[in-house]
Design a protein around this motif. Sequence first.
Motif, PDB file in Angstrom:
ATOM      1  N   ILE A 195      34.023  31.460  50.916  1.00  0.00           N
ATOM      2  CA  ILE A 195      32.821  32.064  50.337  1.00  0.00           C
ATOM      3  C   ILE A 195      32.233  31.138  49.284  1.00  0.00           C
ATOM      4  O   ILE A 195      32.869  30.828  48.275  1.00  0.00           O
ATOM      5  N   ARG A 196      30.983  30.737  49.515  1.00  0.00           N
ATOM      6  CA  ARG A 196      30.277  29.831  48.616  1.00  0.00           C
ATOM      7  C   ARG A 196      29.087  30.509  47.943  1.00  0.00           C
ATOM      8  O   ARG A 196      28.576  30.008  46.940  1.00  0.00           O
ATOM      9  N   THR A 197      28.634  31.613  48.502  1.00  0.00           N
ATOM     10  CA  THR A 197      27.467  32.295  47.963  1.00  0.00           C
ATOM     11  C   THR A 197      27.856  33.689  47.485  1.00  0.00           C
ATOM     12  O   THR A 197      28.985  34.137  47.683  1.00  0.00           O
ATOM     13  N   CYS A 198      26.879  34.364  46.904  1.00  0.00           N
ATOM     14  CA  CYS A 198      27.113  35.724  46.426  1.00  0.00           C
ATOM     15  C   CYS A 198      26.380  36.730  47.300  1.00  0.00           C
ATOM     16  O   CYS A 198      25.956  37.788  46.833  1.00  0.00           O
ATOM     17  N   ALA A 199      26.219  36.380  48.558  1.00  0.00           N
ATOM     18  CA  ALA A 199      25.477  37.245  49.469  1.00  0.00           C
ATOM     19  C   ALA A 199      26.230  38.538  49.771  1.00  0.00           C
ATOM     20  O   ALA A 199      25.616  39.570  50.044  1.00  0.00           O
ATOM     21  N   PHE A 200      27.552  38.464  49.701  1.00  0.00           N
ATOM     22  CA  PHE A 200      28.332  39.671  49.948  1.00  0.00           C
ATOM     23  C   PHE A 200      28.255  40.582  48.738  1.00  0.00           C
ATOM     24  O   PHE A 200      28.003  40.141  47.628  1.00  0.00           O
ATOM     25  N   ARG A 201      28.521  41.834  48.977  1.00  0.00           N
ATOM     26  CA  ARG A 201      28.681  42.740  47.853  1.00  0.00           C
ATOM     27  C   ARG A 201      29.846  43.641  48.176  1.00  0.00           C
ATOM     28  O   ARG A 201      30.920  43.180  48.439  1.00  0.00           O
ATOM     29  N   GLY A 202      29.704  44.883  48.150  1.00  0.00           N
ATOM     30  CA  GLY A 202      30.793  45.797  48.425  1.00  0.00           C
ATOM     31  C   GLY A 202      31.850  45.722  47.355  1.00  0.00           C
ATOM     32  O   GLY A 202      31.738  44.961  46.402  1.00  0.00           O
ATOM     33  N   PRO A 203      32.885  46.508  47.467  1.00  0.00           N
ATOM     34  CA  PRO A 203      33.924  46.574  46.440  1.00  0.00           C
ATOM     35  C   PRO A 203      34.780  45.330  46.330  1.00  0.00           C
ATOM     36  O   PRO A 203      35.521  45.186  45.364  1.00  0.00           O
ATOM     37  N   ASP A 204      34.676  44.411  47.305  1.00  0.00           N
ATOM     38  CA  ASP A 204      35.493  43.208  47.208  1.00  0.00           C
ATOM     39  C   ASP A 204      34.692  41.928  47.407  1.00  0.00           C
ATOM     40  O   ASP A 204      35.257  40.838  47.361  1.00  0.00           O
ATOM     41  N   GLY A 205      33.408  42.030  47.635  1.00  0.00           N
ATOM     42  CA  GLY A 205      32.574  40.851  47.792  1.00  0.00           C
ATOM     43  C   GLY A 205      32.997  39.962  48.939  1.00  0.00           C
ATOM     44  O   GLY A 205      32.591  38.802  49.011  1.00  0.00           O
ATOM     45  N   GLY A 206      33.840  40.491  49.811  1.00  0.00           N
ATOM     46  CA  GLY A 206      34.331  39.682  50.920  1.00  0.00           C
ATOM     47  C   GLY A 206      35.396  38.691  50.516  1.00  0.00           C
ATOM     48  O   GLY A 206      35.778  37.819  51.300  1.00  0.00           O
ATOM     49  N   MET A 207      35.882  38.797  49.295  1.00  0.00           N
ATOM     50  CA  MET A 207      36.842  37.818  48.758  1.00  0.00           C
ATOM     51  C   MET A 207      38.272  38.297  48.934  1.00  0.00           C
ATOM     52  O   MET A 207      38.581  39.466  48.698  1.00  0.00           O
ATOM     53  N   ASP A 208      39.138  37.391  49.288  1.00  0.00           N
ATOM     54  CA  ASP A 208      40.525  37.740  49.585  1.00  0.00           C
ATOM     55  C   ASP A 208      41.536  37.371  48.500  1.00  0.00           C
ATOM     56  O   ASP A 208      42.680  37.791  48.569  1.00  0.00           O
ATOM     57  N   TYR A 209      41.114  36.584  47.524  1.00  0.00           N
ATOM     58  CA  TYR A 209      42.053  36.135  46.496  1.00  0.00           C
ATOM     59  C   TYR A 209      41.652  36.746  45.155  1.00  0.00           C
ATOM     60  O   TYR A 209      40.526  36.567  44.691  1.00  0.00           O
ATOM     61  N   TRP A 210      42.625  37.431  44.568  1.00  0.00           N
ATOM     62  CA  TRP A 210      42.367  38.208  43.362  1.00  0.00           C
ATOM     63  C   TRP A 210      43.380  37.861  42.289  1.00  0.00           C
ATOM     64  O   TRP A 210      44.565  37.659  42.571  1.00  0.00           O
ATOM     65  N   GLY A 211      42.899  37.854  41.057  1.00  0.00           N
ATOM     66  CA  GLY A 211      43.810  37.704  39.948  1.00  0.00           C
ATOM     67  C   GLY A 211      44.241  39.071  39.438  1.00  0.00           C
ATOM     68  O   GLY A 211      43.685  40.095  39.819  1.00  0.00           O
ATOM     69  N   LYS A 212      45.234  39.065  38.574  1.00  0.00           N
ATOM     70  CA  LYS A 212      45.600  40.303  37.894  1.00  0.00           C
ATOM     71  C   LYS A 212      44.464  40.660  36.945  1.00  0.00           C
ATOM     72  O   LYS A 212      43.813  39.804  36.384  1.00  0.00           O
ATOM     73  N   GLY A 213      44.224  41.915  36.775  1.00  0.00           N
ATOM     74  CA  GLY A 213      43.107  42.349  35.966  1.00  0.00           C
ATOM     75  C   GLY A 213      43.375  42.293  34.473  1.00  0.00           C
ATOM     76  O   GLY A 213      44.504  42.109  34.013  1.00  0.00           O
ATOM     77  N   THR A 214      42.304  42.458  33.744  1.00  0.00           N
ATOM     78  CA  THR A 214      42.391  42.550  32.288  1.00  0.00           C
ATOM     79  C   THR A 214      41.676  43.829  31.857  1.00  0.00           C
ATOM     80  O   THR A 214      40.573  44.116  32.315  1.00  0.00           O
ATOM     81  N   GLN A 215      42.328  44.588  31.008  1.00  0.00           N
ATOM     82  CA  GLN A 215      41.800  45.898  30.618  1.00  0.00           C
ATOM     83  C   GLN A 215      40.733  45.755  29.539  1.00  0.00           C
ATOM     84  O   GLN A 215      40.952  45.084  28.519  1.00  0.00           O
ATOM     85  N   VAL A 216      39.611  46.413  29.769  1.00  0.00           N
ATOM     86  CA  VAL A 216      38.561  46.517  28.767  1.00  0.00           C
ATOM     87  C   VAL A 216      38.384  47.992  28.437  1.00  0.00           C
ATOM     88  O   VAL A 216      38.147  48.798  29.331  1.00  0.00           O
ATOM     89  N   THR A 217      38.515  48.315  27.177  1.00  0.00           N
ATOM     90  CA  THR A 217      38.345  49.696  26.742  1.00  0.00           C
ATOM     91  C   THR A 217      37.282  49.740  25.651  1.00  0.00           C
ATOM     92  O   THR A 217      37.404  49.039  24.645  1.00  0.00           O
TER      93      THR A 217
END
Length: 126
Positions: free
Chosen positions: A101-123
């Motif tokens: 994936i080189r563009t931001c044409a995807f959207r949805g809950p995952d943007g079409g992306m398969d590699y994820w980091g651990k999240g960081t909490q924002v409160t």
Amino acid sequence: VQLQASGGGLVQVGGSLRLSCQVSGLSLDRHAIGWFRQPPGKEREAVSCINQIGDSTYWEDSVKGRFTISRDVAKNTVYLQMNSLKPRDTAVYYCAGDPNIRTCAFRGPDGGMDYWGKGTQVTVSS
């Protein structure tokens, strides 16, 4: 491919935070990186994305004008500057990418992306 989000924390309404996403295994000048968030008890949603040439997209309407995505190619790091924070911004924030994936044409809950980091909490407290 590895991504690591950091910079979250507890902030009052109207405050600011800057999230960082350290990327390895992908080059920012050849791949898009997206920011996503999952509010408590809700589905994950796409927030913003920066493409291979550095153009930004804000998928989530509620963050337009308040959040800014940027990158430092030399550091292979993507940032999400969040200003004027609101309680509804409370969520776990994730960054993600994909070698295909080189563009931001995807959207949805995952943007079409398969590699994820651990999240960081924002409160955001009121």
